[in-house]
Design a protein around this motif. Structure first.
Motif, PDB file in Angstrom:
ATOM      1  N   VAL A 489      12.373  60.383 -13.556  1.00 23.32           N
ATOM      2  CA  VAL A 489      11.303  59.583 -14.162  1.00 23.32           C
ATOM      3  C   VAL A 489      11.695  59.244 -15.588  1.00 23.32           C
ATOM      4  N   LYS A 490      11.479  58.005 -15.983  1.00 23.11           N
ATOM      5  CA  LYS A 490      11.944  57.548 -17.288  1.00 23.11           C
ATOM      6  C   LYS A 490      10.936  56.576 -17.885  1.00 23.11           C
ATOM      7  N   ASN A 491      10.452  56.897 -19.083  1.00 25.54           N
ATOM      8  CA  ASN A 491       9.606  55.998 -19.882  1.00 25.54           C
ATOM      9  C   ASN A 491       8.325  55.577 -19.164  1.00 25.54           C
ATOM     10  N   VAL A 492       7.812  56.413 -18.270  1.00 25.84           N
ATOM     11  CA  VAL A 492       6.535  56.155 -17.608  1.00 25.84           C
ATOM     12  C   VAL A 492       5.702  57.428 -17.662  1.00 25.84           C
ATOM     13  N   ILE A 493       4.456  57.310 -18.113  1.00 27.04           N
ATOM     14  CA  ILE A 493       3.533  58.440 -18.187  1.00 27.04           C
ATOM     15  C   ILE A 493       2.537  58.334 -17.035  1.00 27.04           C
ATOM     16  N   ASP A 494       2.317  59.448 -16.367  1.00 24.78           N
ATOM     17  CA  ASP A 494       1.452  59.476 -15.186  1.00 24.78           C
ATOM     18  C   ASP A 494      -0.015  59.410 -15.610  1.00 24.78           C
ATOM     19  N   GLY A 495      -0.610  58.229 -15.484  1.00 24.31           N
ATOM     20  CA  GLY A 495      -2.010  58.061 -15.868  1.00 24.31           C
ATOM     21  C   GLY A 495      -2.962  58.814 -14.959  1.00 24.31           C
ATOM     22  N   ASP A 496      -2.624  58.944 -13.672  1.00 28.87           N
ATOM     23  CA  ASP A 496      -3.486  59.695 -12.753  1.00 28.87           C
ATOM     24  C   ASP A 496      -3.612  61.151 -13.183  1.00 28.87           C
ATOM     25  N   LEU A 497      -2.517  61.710 -13.656  1.00 31.39           N
ATOM     26  CA  LEU A 497      -2.559  63.103 -14.130  1.00 31.39           C
ATOM     27  C   LEU A 497      -3.390  63.204 -15.405  1.00 31.39           C
ATOM     28  N   CYS A 498      -3.234  62.268 -16.323  1.00 34.46           N
ATOM     29  CA  CYS A 498      -4.003  62.303 -17.571  1.00 34.46           C
ATOM     30  C   CYS A 498      -5.496  62.118 -17.302  1.00 34.46           C
ATOM     31  N   GLU A 499      -5.847  61.304 -16.297  1.00 35.49           N
ATOM     32  CA  GLU A 499      -7.256  61.067 -15.981  1.00 35.49           C
ATOM     33  C   GLU A 499      -7.959  62.335 -15.504  1.00 35.49           C
TER      34      GLU A 499
END
Length: 536
Positions: A489-499
């Protein structure tokens, strides 16, 4: 004096906002009206602001009766309406229109916004073949009967011919492998009205389509090109012949007139309009066609695509060609030499399913294993391409991995976990920012949004790091390991996890917020802001 804290802002529409107090879920709620209506309610210690899938309203009030205990009485134009809200938690609204076969691809007519859809079904008969099979089976029933049973057999055959069982309930007859049925349909996407339907012959599978304006034709005239495979076999991939059918589209975008049919030798899986001509991916060959009187005229071709072309997109002089197995190749057309030259490709093999151009140097691609990658040409490569006037360097200079002499850089890589079927750069709200929207085979609609400041990126990067340690998956699998299933994984943040921060225990929320030098309300507000900035 007291100050209001923890304010949240949301764009509701282009008209002045009106607020009305109603009751919902046995508690107070607010109905906000602008160019569309919104409902703000409180559920499980959290405020929600949800758009209503309904016509524009002008005035509303709470309404209660025996049939509708929590309703709304509202005015829309010159009518009085009583509404009852259902499925408050639903985040997606859809309207389905049944089609005859499985829809494969569609395009939007740019002037009328009508949909042009190709439907192709494997293991299926066309309507004409079904009638022939019915007649054949009825004749066999008569022949199989003896002399004494001729009258009964005739009655049974007539009843069989007149019987019309709905296929939606009793299913369609199975034709066997290698049998195809296809339809080209023009329809209104709002009301589902079908304006035109063209049935192709048995075993003609429609694989691709595009709208083109050819040079030398009337300026307003659109032509629809459909790629067809005859007697198509899936494994190994082969066909007896292929065709490029050219249809003239009337100005209203509702009628099609067949101009001519152009035979090709392999499966035409990808088509694209390019500067008044047609780019076609015929098997592993990239060809450029122009309009002729009796068929499309082949102008030039490139035979150096490794396996099979599945997607073609163009911007300016650049052509982005996706191979079924070897990722995305960048091609340019040299008009003087009449050559299609591959000048850059990817270093990783990717089984591409769809692509989307982000800018002149950048393209996003997704593969059938559930990965999304964003590829970009380095600045020096872009300059070298333009400064090579003959094109011989890009044509003959073979570089890394026996591919093109220049390579793209992988800007971002992310494992979605489902086969991605479509990518599109779009704006979801009026005046909003652009985002990359994807859909998957399982029906998921997701959005990849770009960060516009280092502060936001740093905040969500640290939040994701804390969520990985504080809220590990139920099955115990490492989050980074999953998102890096095929490529790191590169330069992408998991928004589902942050939510998932809002669903944590209060103590964990406070701990994470303190490490981020914020309060839990500020973290929750930040999550809401990044979501509402790009979508409803």
């Amino acid at each position: 004096m007291r100050d209001l804290t923890d304010t949240r802002t949301r764009y509701l529409g282009s008209r002045p906002v009106k607020l009305f107090r109603i009751r919902m879920q046995q508690s107070e709620a607010v109905l906000a009206m602008s160019s569309r209506s919104w409902l703000s309610y409180y559920y499980q210690s959290r405020f929600y602001l949800t758009p209503l899938s309904y016509e524009s309203l002008e005035y509303a009030s709470g309404f209660s009766s025996e049939q509708c205990p929590e309703g709304i009485v509202a005015i829309s134009t010159n009518t009085l309406r009583i509404l009852a809200l259902e499925k408050l938690g639903a985040v997606f609204n859809q309207v389905s229109f049944p089609l005859e076969y499985t829809p494969r691809k569609f395009i939007i007519h740019p002037e009328t916004n009508n949909l042009i859809v190709i439907e192709t079904e494997h293991n299926a008969y066309t309507e004409e073949t079904k009638k022939q099979r019915r007649l054949q089976m009825a004749e066999e029933m008569r022949e199989a009967a003896g002399e004494e049973e001729q009258e009964l057999a005739k009655e049974m055959a007539d009843a069989f011919l007149n019987e019309d069982l709905p296929e939606s309930i009793f299913s369609a007859p199975k034709a066997g492998h290698g049998m195809w049925a296809s339809t080209v349909r023009i329809m209104d996407p709002v009301h589902g009205t079908t304006y035109k339907s063209i049935r192709l012959d048995q075993n003609e599978a429609a694989m691709s389509l595009c709208l083109v304006k050819f040079h030398g034709q009337p300026e307003h005239q659109w032509f629809l090109i459909i790629g067809i495979a005859k007697d198509f076999q899936l494994n190994p991939r082969q066909c007896s012949s292929g065709f490029l059918d050219t249809y003239r589209v009337n100005p209203m975008g509702r009628e099609l007139e067949l101009v001519h049919r152009t035979p090709v030798d392999e499966v035409p899986m990808a088509l694209c309009g390019y500067n008044g001509r047609l780019l076609a991916g015929v098997g592993r060959m990239l060809r450029l066609y122009d309009m002729g009187k009796k068929k499309l005229l082949r102008k030039c071709e490139n035979k150096h695509i490794p396996n099979h072309i599945v997607s073609i997109q163009a911007m300016g002089k650049r052509i982005f060609v996706a191979d079924v197995q070897e990722s995305i190749l960048m091609v340019r057309y040299k008009r003087v030499e009449n050559q299609l030259i591959i000048f850059a490709d990817d270093t990783h093999p990717r089984w591409i399913t769809c692509t989307s151009i982000l800018d002149y140097d950048t393209v996003a691609g997704a593969d059938k294993f559930g990965n999304i990658a964003i590829l970009r040409l380095p600045p020096n490569v872009s300059d070298d391409v333009e400064e090579d006037p003959t094109g011989h360097k890009a044509l003959w200079d073979r570089g890394l991995l026996n591919g093109a002499s220049q390579k793209t850089e992988t800007l971002a890589s992310f494992h979605v976990g489902e086969t991605v079927t479509f990518l599109q750069k779009a704006t979801l709200i009026p005046g909003g920012w652009e985002s990359l929207i994807y859909t998957t085979l399982s029906g998921t609609v997701g959005v990849l949004v770009p960060f516009t400041s280092h502060e936001d990126h740093d905040f969500f990067q640290h939040l994701e790091m804390h969520m990985r340690s504080e809220n590990s998956p139920l099955c115990g699998r490492d989050h980074i390991s999953f998102r890096s299933y095929y490529y790191p994984v590169k330069n992408v943040i998991d928004g589902d996890l942050c939510e998932q921060y809002n669903s944590l225990e209060t103590a964990k929320q406070k701990t994470i917020a303190q490490d981020l030098d914020r309060t839990p309300a500020e973290v929750s507000k930040k999550l809401e802001d990044i979501r509402t900035r790009y979508a409803f």
